[in-house]
Design a protein around this motif. Structure first.
Motif, PDB file in Angstrom:
ATOM      1  N   ASN A   1       5.547 112.438  51.786  1.00 34.26           N
ATOM      2  CA  ASN A   1       5.757 112.420  53.239  1.00 34.26           C
ATOM      3  C   ASN A   1       4.555 111.813  53.952  1.00 34.26           C
ATOM      4  OD1 ASN A   1       5.402 114.005  56.033  1.00 34.26           O
ATOM      5  ND2 ASN A   1       7.579 113.845  55.572  1.00 34.26           N
ATOM      6  N   ARG A   2       3.377 112.178  53.502  1.00 32.34           N
ATOM      7  CA  ARG A   2       2.148 111.660  54.114  1.00 32.34           C
ATOM      8  C   ARG A   2       1.995 110.158  53.847  1.00 32.34           C
ATOM      9  NH1 ARG A   2      -1.563 114.366  51.268  1.00 32.34           N
ATOM     10  NH2 ARG A   2      -1.094 116.241  52.467  1.00 32.34           N
ATOM     11  N   VAL A   3       2.316 109.744  52.623  1.00 31.87           N
ATOM     12  CA  VAL A   3       2.204 108.325  52.268  1.00 31.87           C
ATOM     13  C   VAL A   3       3.179 107.479  53.081  1.00 31.87           C
ATOM     14  CG1 VAL A   3       2.614 106.653  50.424  1.00 31.87           C
ATOM     15  CG2 VAL A   3       1.310 108.716  49.944  1.00 31.87           C
ATOM     16  N   LEU A   4       4.419 107.936  53.212  1.00 30.14           N
ATOM     17  CA  LEU A   4       5.413 107.195  53.988  1.00 30.14           C
ATOM     18  C   LEU A   4       4.990 107.086  55.454  1.00 30.14           C
ATOM     19  CD1 LEU A   4       8.718 108.630  52.466  1.00 30.14           C
ATOM     20  CD2 LEU A   4       7.755 106.341  52.102  1.00 30.14           C
ATOM     21  N   ARG A   5       4.394 108.157  55.980  1.00 27.06           N
ATOM     22  CA  ARG A   5       3.903 108.123  57.359  1.00 27.06           C
ATOM     23  C   ARG A   5       2.777 107.102  57.492  1.00 27.06           C
ATOM     24  NH1 ARG A   5       1.047 113.329  58.531  1.00 27.06           N
ATOM     25  NH2 ARG A   5      -0.545 112.204  57.361  1.00 27.06           N
ATOM     26  N   ASP A   6       1.866 107.093  56.524  1.00 24.65           N
ATOM     27  CA  ASP A   6       0.751 106.149  56.575  1.00 24.65           C
ATOM     28  C   ASP A   6       1.245 104.705  56.486  1.00 24.65           C
ATOM     29  OD1 ASP A   6      -0.991 108.261  56.750  1.00 24.65           O
ATOM     30  OD2 ASP A   6      -1.592 108.209  54.631  1.00 24.65           O
ATOM     31  N   MET A   7       2.268 104.458  55.681  1.00 19.16           N
ATOM     32  CA  MET A   7       2.795 103.098  55.560  1.00 19.16           C
ATOM     33  C   MET A   7       3.495 102.668  56.841  1.00 19.16           C
ATOM     34  SD  MET A   7       4.032 102.375  51.654  1.00 19.16           S
ATOM     35  CE  MET A   7       5.072 103.815  51.394  1.00 19.16           C
ATOM     36  N   ARG A   8       4.166 103.613  57.492  1.00 16.85           N
ATOM     37  CA  ARG A   8       4.816 103.286  58.757  1.00 16.85           C
ATOM     38  C   ARG A   8       3.766 102.992  59.837  1.00 16.85           C
ATOM     39  NH1 ARG A   8       7.062 107.721  59.419  1.00 16.85           N
ATOM     40  NH2 ARG A   8       5.787 108.613  61.084  1.00 16.85           N
TER      41      ARG A   8
ATOM     42  N   LEU B   1       8.409  96.370  57.098  1.00 20.38           N
ATOM     43  CA  LEU B   1       7.847  95.834  58.331  1.00 20.38           C
ATOM     44  C   LEU B   1       6.975  94.620  58.039  1.00 20.38           C
ATOM     45  CD1 LEU B   1       6.868  99.266  59.928  1.00 20.38           C
ATOM     46  CD2 LEU B   1       9.010  97.979  60.202  1.00 20.38           C
ATOM     47  N   ASP B   2       6.362  94.623  56.851  1.00 20.03           N
ATOM     48  CA  ASP B   2       5.576  93.463  56.399  1.00 20.03           C
ATOM     49  C   ASP B   2       5.598  93.475  54.871  1.00 20.03           C
ATOM     50  OD1 ASP B   2       3.727  91.478  55.791  1.00 20.03           O
ATOM     51  OD2 ASP B   2       2.431  91.971  57.500  1.00 20.03           O
ATOM     52  N   ARG B   3       6.681  92.918  54.304  1.00 21.13           N
ATOM     53  CA  ARG B   3       6.851  92.969  52.848  1.00 21.13           C
ATOM     54  C   ARG B   3       5.730  92.205  52.135  1.00 21.13           C
ATOM     55  NH1 ARG B   3      11.802  92.423  48.797  1.00 21.13           N
ATOM     56  NH2 ARG B   3      13.079  93.024  50.566  1.00 21.13           N
ATOM     57  N   HIS B   4       5.370  91.054  52.659  1.00 20.36           N
ATOM     58  CA  HIS B   4       4.340  90.243  52.012  1.00 20.36           C
ATOM     59  C   HIS B   4       3.017  90.986  51.933  1.00 20.36           C
ATOM     60  CE1 HIS B   4       2.237  86.641  50.669  1.00 20.36           C
ATOM     61  NE2 HIS B   4       1.332  86.856  51.619  1.00 20.36           N
ATOM     62  N   LYS B   5       2.626  91.618  53.022  1.00 27.24           N
ATOM     63  CA  LYS B   5       1.366  92.366  53.039  1.00 27.24           C
ATOM     64  C   LYS B   5       1.423  93.540  52.067  1.00 27.24           C
ATOM     65  CE  LYS B   5      -1.713  94.886  56.201  1.00 27.24           C
ATOM     66  NZ  LYS B   5      -1.904  95.324  57.622  1.00 27.24           N
TER      67      LYS B   5
ATOM     68  N   LEU C   1       3.652  98.689  57.391  1.00 26.76           N
ATOM     69  CA  LEU C   1       4.094  98.173  56.096  1.00 26.76           C
ATOM     70  C   LEU C   1       5.587  98.392  55.875  1.00 26.76           C
ATOM     71  CD1 LEU C   1       1.097  99.443  53.938  1.00 26.76           C
ATOM     72  CD2 LEU C   1       1.499  97.108  54.756  1.00 26.76           C
ATOM     73  N   LEU C   2       6.053  99.635  56.038  1.00 18.59           N
ATOM     74  CA  LEU C   2       7.477  99.914  55.898  1.00 18.59           C
ATOM     75  C   LEU C   2       7.832 101.200  56.612  1.00 18.59           C
ATOM     76  CD1 LEU C   2       8.206 102.407  53.739  1.00 18.59           C
ATOM     77  CD2 LEU C   2       7.595 100.703  52.054  1.00 18.59           C
TER      78      LEU C   2
ATOM     79  N   LEU D   1       9.390  98.472  46.519  1.00 17.75           N
ATOM     80  CA  LEU D   1       9.531  97.027  46.374  1.00 17.75           C
ATOM     81  C   LEU D   1      10.372  96.689  45.147  1.00 17.75           C
ATOM     82  CD1 LEU D   1       5.916  95.872  47.280  1.00 17.75           C
ATOM     83  CD2 LEU D   1       8.000  95.189  48.485  1.00 17.75           C
ATOM     84  N   GLU D   2      10.174  97.428  44.067  1.00 13.67           N
ATOM     85  CA  GLU D   2      10.972  97.189  42.867  1.00 13.67           C
ATOM     86  C   GLU D   2      12.445  97.443  43.140  1.00 13.67           C
ATOM     87  OE1 GLU D   2      11.916  99.781  39.073  1.00 13.67           O
ATOM     88  OE2 GLU D   2       9.899  98.906  38.882  1.00 13.67           O
ATOM     89  N   LEU D   3      12.756  98.545  43.786  1.00 21.44           N
ATOM     90  CA  LEU D   3      14.146  98.862  44.082  1.00 21.44           C
ATOM     91  C   LEU D   3      14.780  97.795  44.971  1.00 21.44           C
ATOM     92  CD1 LEU D   3      13.815 102.706  44.722  1.00 21.44           C
ATOM     93  CD2 LEU D   3      14.823 101.595  42.707  1.00 21.44           C
ATOM     94  N   ALA D   4      14.036  97.343  45.973  1.00 24.18           N
ATOM     95  CA  ALA D   4      14.551  96.316  46.873  1.00 24.18           C
ATOM     96  C   ALA D   4      14.837  95.017  46.128  1.00 24.18           C
ATOM     97  CB  ALA D   4      13.552  96.059  48.005  1.00 24.18           C
TER      98      ALA D   4
END
Length: 235
Positions: free
Chosen positions: A192-199, A214-218, A203-204, A153-156
């Motif tokens: 890798n596991r965290v990114l999978r969980d967020m997808r 996928l849901d920046r606000h959330k 979330l992203l 989020l910071e980078l974005a």
């Protein structure tokens, strides 16, 4: 005899690349290839570098060979090589990087600089300090998903609105999972596991060098992200 150093107002809070280029004056443009070292702490040449384009990483190596990413530098950011040297960091290009190079006036008493340049440099130092404080809180008090989500989020936010396509919420990201892991203190396997969980959690998504929210606000609510720390008022 003094040497005049001039610089236009650098709009670091805006991702408008053409405006940044047109308002920087008096610097020397330099370009670095991906993976090339921009500055090493053993270099004794004090400089101020303003990124015009590309991604760079400032990191340091521990005696055991572990790399710690201190900061990702993006367009509009300033790199003060005396600060990098003091912290014993190394700055490398992640993608193709273009910078405008200026002599560091804090290390040269003979340089005559404008009050505008002083304000810009001080403000950039304040912004970096704010990011470092947030990074410390990120690693010290947040869990793996919160650390990773907060960083992305910071980078974005620092990059500004996406130029990929209309109504797309995300950004092009040249970082590897290892880069992200070194920035948040997690292994590549864990990232890798965290990114999978967020997808899976809606979330992203991070695929093929593209981060899509996928849901920046959330996600922002979940990781307690507040972008106001990016832009202290100009001194």
């Amino acid at each position: 005899m003094t040497t005049q150093v001039s610089i236009g107002r650098l709009q670091t809070s805006s991702p408008d690349l053409s405006r940044q280029k047109s308002e920087l004056t008096g610097g020397i443009p330099r370009t670095y290839a991906p993976g090339e070292t921009i500055y090493d702490y053993e270099d004794d040449t004090p400089r101020l570098l303003f990124l015009v384009s590309g991604w760079a990483v400032s990191s340091k190596m521990l005696p055991n060979g572990t790399r710690i990413v201190i900061e990702f530098a993006l367009r509009g950011d300033m790199i003060s090589t005396p600060s990098v040297e003091l912290a014993r960091e190394t700055v490398q290009a992640i993608s193709k990087v273009t910078v405008m190079e200026f002599p560091d006036f804090t290390s040269h008493a003979s340089l005559d600089v404008s009050s505008r340049l002083y304000r810009i440099v001080l403000t950039e130092m304040m912004r970096r300090q704010a990011r470092m404080s947030e990074r410390l809180a990120n690693i010290g008090r947040r869990d793996a998903l919160e650390r990773t989500g907060h960083l992305l989020l910071e980078l974005a936010t620092r990059l500004g609105p996406s130029r990929l396509k209309p109504n797309f919420d995300g950004f092009e990201c040249p970082l590897t999972q290892a880069d992200i892991g070194d920035a948040v203190g997690l292994s590549t396997v864990h990232i890798n596991r965290v990114l999978r969980d967020m997808r899976v959690g809606g979330l992203l998504s991070f695929r093929n060098g593209i981060v899509e929210f996928l849901d920046r606000h959330k996600l922002a609510e979940l990781v307690d992200f507040d972008e106001t720390y990016f832009a202290p008022h100009m001194i």
